[in-house]
Scaffold this active site. Structure first.
Site, PDB file in Angstrom:
ATOM      1  CE  LYS A 159    -120.285  -1.020  85.716  1.00 54.22           C
ATOM      2  NZ  LYS A 159    -119.069  -1.386  86.483  1.00 54.22           N
ATOM      3  CB  SER A 198    -117.297   2.171  86.952  1.00 51.53           C
ATOM      4  OG  SER A 198    -117.271   0.765  86.929  1.00 51.53           O
ATOM      5  CB  SER A 232    -116.369  -0.925  89.437  1.00 44.28           C
ATOM      6  OG  SER A 232    -115.563   0.118  88.965  1.00 44.28           O
TER       7      SER A 232
HETATM    8  N1  GLN Z   1    -111.956   2.746  89.630  1.00 41.30           N
HETATM    9  C1  GLN Z   1    -111.227   1.735  88.925  1.00 41.30           C
HETATM   10  C2  GLN Z   1    -110.872   2.209  87.536  1.00 41.30           C
HETATM   11  O1  GLN Z   1    -111.242   3.307  87.218  1.00 41.30           O
HETATM   12  C3  GLN Z   1    -112.010   0.463  88.901  1.00 41.30           C
HETATM   13  C4  GLN Z   1    -112.985   0.382  87.817  1.00 41.30           C
HETATM   14  C5  GLN Z   1    -113.725  -0.904  87.818  1.00 41.30           C
HETATM   15  O2  GLN Z   1    -113.627  -1.691  88.753  1.00 41.30           O
HETATM   16  N2  GLN Z   1    -114.456  -1.123  86.748  1.00 41.30           N
HETATM   17  O3  GLN Z   1    -110.239   1.520  86.789  1.00 41.30           O
END
Ligand code: GLN
Length: 485
Positions: A78, A153, A177
């Site tokens: 990532k 994400s 994410s």
């Molecule tokens: N969807 C969650 C957020 O927007 C988790 C994001 C993540 O795990 N990086 O904070």
């Protein structure tokens, strides 16, 4: 058809001499290049670098040197993890000029074991989001249905693995994410115990929640990568002292779920209805056939998880992102003349709307007048939640839940940010309590809508989580389904 092989199969074929690392790497690079335009999974493709490493590895094998555990396996990272000399953009316009001056610990560990890093994948800007639509570069599409989001994400890593552009990828999980995109793309995603994998060289979002972990087409491959990256690191002060574990060996020892007790937080799952409920219940039936026992557990505090998470994660993000000021990091505004303007305009122009929203929210909950009412209270509830999970684990070995309330949704269909935050309802709890959690495919809501199941373990019981997941996987074949092409 190398792309249908597992990471371990590719490794074996490389070690036995059937395939060269160069052949494998070139095959996957070609595949990435031909599919990336339609999928938007990769931000950077490291063709030259990867082929150089592959050639070195081929020589290593020729010399008869000992080959690493990941030898011959193409891996994607990532784009919030550092590879020295390569850009780390976090899919933010603000960081398009940032070249990493050092390797993340995970990068070093992967390359020490001869894994071949082939590229960096797309994400919601600074990992903030659940759809990868917040990437300020381009959106990533779900390989099951190109109109839909892969989740986020780590949507780039999930889409890349689901489309078999790479057998293995890393994501980061602050509130789901890794697991949520894995679920929406029909693959395996693993969030380790907090502190199991070093965060050194990962761009920080919510430091008390962030964990790096694997995305794979099956649990064994995910476990293999965890054996390499799940070890103590002196450069991360939250790294746990425990050494690496032999997940694969322990997984092979278990053939069924006999003697294992699973907790279901029934009252928390009351709102799970329709096809998602049916699919979840079928998975529970399957587990019963495999010998699992079930008990009801009280995780009633999880109803506050979203609220707590979005206070703590934004508070931590607001301090972590202070360094992106156009001076130490980031693209400096061309319109700035004074120091204040450099700060203000660079952020104004460089950050996307979701990142700004989070910085404002986080700054607010930490401000002098409000920190007791929000930040401190959220910390207290987090502690109560940890205690509630500990109590639940007195009654069971693992907790079982769906990963996400639904499957993949059309791009642009969730417009209200709060609605998007609710996507994380089943995932954020594990981050708040630091638990190891896996998401594995457990069915489909429709033919192009995979659905995921989570096993949540007590802290440091990563092995147990892998064992249960691999038993379920061996008894089903949802993980073998993949989008055509
Ligand atoms: N969807 C969650 C957020 O927007 C988790 C994001 C993540 O795990 N990086 O904070």
């Amino acid at each position: 058809m190398l792309h249908t092989l597992t990471a371990r199969e590719l490794h074996d074929k490389f070690c036995s001499g059937e395939l060269s690392a160069t052949e494998i790497t070139a095959y996957f690079l070609d595949r990435i290049e031909s599919h990336n335009e339609s999928l938007g999974a990769f931000v950077t493709i490291l063709r030259e670098r990867a082929l150089e490493k592959a050639a070195e590895l081929d020589q290593k094998r020729e010399r008869g040197d000992k080959l690493g555990k990941l030898a011959g396996i193409p891996i994607a990272l990532k784009d919030n993890m550092n590879v020295e000399g390569v850009t780390t953009t976090c899919s933010s316009q603000f960081l398009t000029n940032f070249t990493a001056p050092y390797d993340a610990t995970i990068t070093k560990l992967i390359e020490n074991e001869d894994g071949i890093i082939v590229g960096k994948t797309n994400l919601d800007e600074f990992a903030m989001g659940s759809s990868t639509e917040n990437s300020s570069l381009f959106p990533t599409l779900n390989p099951w249905n190109l109109k839909c989001s892969p989740g986020g994400s780590s949507g780039g890593s999930a889409a890349a693995v689901a489309a078999r552009l790479v057998p293995l990828a890393l994501g980061s999980d602050t509130g789901g994410s890794i697991r949520q995109p894995a679920s929406l793309c029909g693959i395996t995603g693993y969030k380790p115990t907090y502190g199991r994998v070093s965060r050194y060289g990962l761009v920080a979002f919510g430091s008390s929640l962030d964990q790096i972990g694997p995305l794979a087409t099956n649990t064994q491959d995910a476990a293999l990568l965890m054996e390499v990256i799940g070890r103590h690191c002196d450069r991360d002060s939250t790294s746990i002292p425990e050494g690496p574990e032999n997940y694969l060996e322990k997984m092979a020892e278990r053939q069924d779920l006999k003697g294992m007790k699973f907790g279901i937080p029934n009252s928390f799952l009351e709102k799970l209805t329709g096809k998602p409920r049916e699919t979840f219940d079928q998975a529970i039936e399957k587990m019963k056939e495999l010998g699992a026992e079930f008990v009801d557990v009280d995780l009633s505090l999880l109803k506050y998880a979203i609220a707590i998470y979005y206070i703590l994660a934004t508070a931590e993000a607001s301090t972590n992102l202070a360094r992106f000021d156009g001076i130490r990091y980031g693209v400096r505004s061309a319109n700035a003349e004074t120091l204040d303007q450099i700060y203000d305009l660079s952020k104004e122009e460089g950050f996307g709307p979701e990142v700004k929203r989070r910085i404002m929210l986080g700054t607010y909950v930490l401000s002098a007048g409000y920190k007791d009412a929000y930040y401190k209270k959220a910390q207290k509830v987090r502690t109560l939640m940890i205690e509630q999970f500990e109590k639940a684990f007195e009654k069971c070995d693992l907790i079982v839940m769906p990963t996400s309330p639904a499957s993949n949704f059309e791009l642009g269909s969730i417009k209200d940010p709060l609605q998007m935050y609710l996507e994380d309802i089943y995932t954020v709890g594990s981050n708040l309590v630091g638990s190891p959690t896996i998401s594995i495919p457990c069915g489909f809501l429709e033919s192009d809508k995979p659905f995921g199941l989570q096993f949540v373990g007590p802290q440091k019981q990563d092995t147990l989580v892998f064992q249960a997941a691999s038993v379920f996987e061996n008894a089903t074949d949802y993980h073998n389904a993949h989008p055509t092409e």
